[in-house]
Write a protein that holds these residues in place. Structure first.
Motif, short mmCIF file in Angstrom:
data_model
loop_
_atom_site.label_atom_id
_atom_site.label_comp_id
_atom_site.label_asym_id
_atom_site.label_seq_id
_atom_site.Cartn_x
_atom_site.Cartn_y
_atom_site.Cartn_z
N LEU A 85 0.82 -1.21 0.00
CA LEU A 85 0.00 0.00 0.00
C LEU A 85 0.85 1.25 0.00
CD1 LEU A 85 -2.77 -1.30 2.37
CD2 LEU A 85 -3.19 -0.26 0.14
N GLU A 86 0.34 2.27 -0.67
CA GLU A 86 1.01 3.56 -0.82
C GLU A 86 0.12 4.66 -0.26
OE1 GLU A 86 1.35 3.73 -5.03
OE2 GLU A 86 2.81 2.08 -5.16
N PRO A 87 0.71 5.77 0.14
CA PRO A 87 -0.13 6.88 0.63
C PRO A 87 -1.21 7.29 -0.37
CG PRO A 87 2.16 7.30 1.16
CD PRO A 87 2.14 6.06 0.31
N GLU A 88 -0.91 7.13 -1.66
CA GLU A 88 -1.90 7.49 -2.69
C GLU A 88 -3.10 6.56 -2.71
OE1 GLU A 88 1.87 9.24 -3.31
OE2 GLU A 88 1.40 7.10 -3.20
N ASP A 89 -3.04 5.46 -2.00
CA ASP A 89 -4.18 4.55 -1.90
C ASP A 89 -5.18 4.99 -0.83
OD1 ASP A 89 -1.82 1.91 -2.35
OD2 ASP A 89 -3.21 2.68 -3.86
N THR A 90 -4.84 6.03 -0.09
CA THR A 90 -5.74 6.53 0.95
C THR A 90 -7.04 7.03 0.32
OG1 THR A 90 -3.94 7.16 2.43
CG2 THR A 90 -6.03 8.32 2.71
N ALA A 91 -8.15 6.50 0.80
CA ALA A 91 -9.46 6.83 0.24
C ALA A 91 -10.54 6.10 1.02
CB ALA A 91 -9.54 6.43 -1.23
N VAL A 92 -11.77 6.46 0.74
CA VAL A 92 -12.91 5.64 1.17
C VAL A 92 -13.15 4.62 0.06
CG1 VAL A 92 -15.33 5.58 1.80
CG2 VAL A 92 -13.92 7.52 2.49
N TYR A 93 -13.20 3.36 0.43
CA TYR A 93 -13.39 2.27 -0.52
C TYR A 93 -14.83 1.79 -0.47
CZ TYR A 93 -8.44 2.01 -1.53
OH TYR A 93 -7.17 2.30 -1.96
N TYR A 94 -15.45 1.71 -1.65
CA TYR A 94 -16.85 1.34 -1.76
C TYR A 94 -16.99 0.02 -2.52
CZ TYR A 94 -17.86 6.20 -0.52
OH TYR A 94 -17.92 7.40 0.11
N CYS A 95 -17.86 -0.80 -2.02
CA CYS A 95 -18.23 -2.04 -2.70
C CYS A 95 -19.41 -1.75 -3.63
CB CYS A 95 -18.62 -3.08 -1.66
SG CYS A 95 -19.24 -4.64 -2.30
N SER A 96 -19.42 -2.41 -4.78
CA SER A 96 -20.49 -2.22 -5.76
C SER A 96 -20.96 -3.56 -6.27
CB SER A 96 -19.97 -1.38 -6.92
OG SER A 96 -20.83 -1.45 -8.04
N ALA A 97 -22.27 -3.66 -6.46
CA ALA A 97 -22.88 -4.82 -7.11
C ALA A 97 -23.64 -4.32 -8.32
CB ALA A 97 -23.80 -5.55 -6.16
N HIS A 98 -23.35 -4.88 -9.48
CA HIS A 98 -23.93 -4.36 -10.72
C HIS A 98 -24.43 -5.50 -11.59
CE1 HIS A 98 -23.38 -2.48 -14.90
NE2 HIS A 98 -24.49 -1.99 -14.38
N ARG A 99 -25.68 -5.37 -11.98
CA ARG A 99 -26.23 -6.26 -13.00
C ARG A 99 -26.98 -5.41 -14.01
NH1 ARG A 99 -29.98 -11.58 -11.83
NH2 ARG A 99 -30.26 -12.19 -13.99
N ILE A 100 -28.13 -4.94 -13.66
CA ILE A 100 -28.81 -3.92 -14.47
C ILE A 100 -28.77 -2.61 -13.69
CG2 ILE A 100 -30.99 -3.23 -15.51
CD1 ILE A 100 -31.63 -6.23 -15.80
N VAL A 101 -29.04 -2.74 -12.41
CA VAL A 101 -28.94 -1.62 -11.48
C VAL A 101 -27.64 -1.77 -10.69
CG1 VAL A 101 -30.04 -0.50 -9.50
CG2 VAL A 101 -31.44 -1.48 -11.33
N ARG A 102 -27.04 -0.66 -10.32
CA ARG A 102 -25.82 -0.70 -9.49
C ARG A 102 -26.19 -0.34 -8.05
NH1 ARG A 102 -20.61 -0.70 -10.77
NH2 ARG A 102 -21.00 0.03 -12.90
N TYR A 103 -25.70 -1.17 -7.16
CA TYR A 103 -25.87 -0.91 -5.74
C TYR A 103 -24.51 -0.58 -5.12
CZ TYR A 103 -30.32 -3.28 -6.57
OH TYR A 103 -31.55 -3.64 -7.06
N TRP A 104 -24.55 0.23 -4.06
CA TRP A 104 -23.33 0.66 -3.38
C TRP A 104 -23.40 0.34 -1.89
CZ3 TRP A 104 -19.34 2.32 -6.26
CH2 TRP A 104 -19.60 2.86 -7.51
N GLY A 105 -22.24 0.05 -1.32
CA GLY A 105 -22.12 -0.04 0.12
C GLY A 105 -21.90 1.34 0.70
N GLN A 106 -21.73 1.37 2.02
CA GLN A 106 -21.59 2.66 2.71
C GLN A 106 -20.14 3.15 2.72
OE1 GLN A 106 -21.59 -0.21 4.22
NE2 GLN A 106 -19.93 -0.08 5.71
N GLY A 107 -19.20 2.27 2.38
CA GLY A 107 -17.80 2.68 2.31
C GLY A 107 -17.02 2.37 3.57
N THR A 108 -15.72 2.15 3.40
CA THR A 108 -14.83 1.93 4.52
C THR A 108 -13.54 2.71 4.27
OG1 THR A 108 -13.77 0.25 5.92
CG2 THR A 108 -13.82 -0.21 3.56
#
Length: 114
Positions: A85-108
């Motif tokens: 890991l690098e400092p540039e990887d710092t972020a909120v990471y979101y999970c996504s599920a996509h088929r026809i509609v895209r769903y998102w998690g709340q982020g970590t």
């Protein structure tokens, strides 16, 4: 209602590793393309990695060779193994599920800092 719940974020030193998990519920998980996206402060959300229902993976150039996405259809869970890991990887990471509609998690939050 579809739920995506991320876990595994935290503070890590440069060069370290973290594994993110995303548990999905109320979807037929095996039929969805699952993905990880991230958003750093002041920047737009960007693709990190995706994995199709058939297991085909795709990575952003910035994480190729360092991150690995995988899925366990029996557990309705997608993972992101992050190494070197690098400092540039710092972020909120979101999970996504996509088929026809895209769903998102709340982020970590992932913070890479010494």
């Amino acid at each position: 209602q579809v739920q995506l719940v991320e876990s595994g974020g935290g503070l890590v030193q440069p060069g370290g590793s973290l594994t993110l998990s995303c548990a999905a519920s109320r979807i037929i998980f095996s039929g969805y393309t699952m993905g990880w996206y991230r958003q750093a402060a002041g920047k737009e959300r960007e693709l990190v990695a995706t994995i199709t229902s058939g297991g085909i993976t795709n990575y952003a150039d910035s994480v190729k060779g360092r991150f690995t996405i995988s899925r366990d259809n029996a557990k309705n869970t997608v993972y992101l193994q992050m190494n070197r890991l690098e400092p540039e990887d710092t972020a909120v990471y979101y999970c996504s599920a996509h088929r026809i509609v895209r769903y998102w998690g709340q982020g970590t939050q992932v913070t890479v800092s010494s």
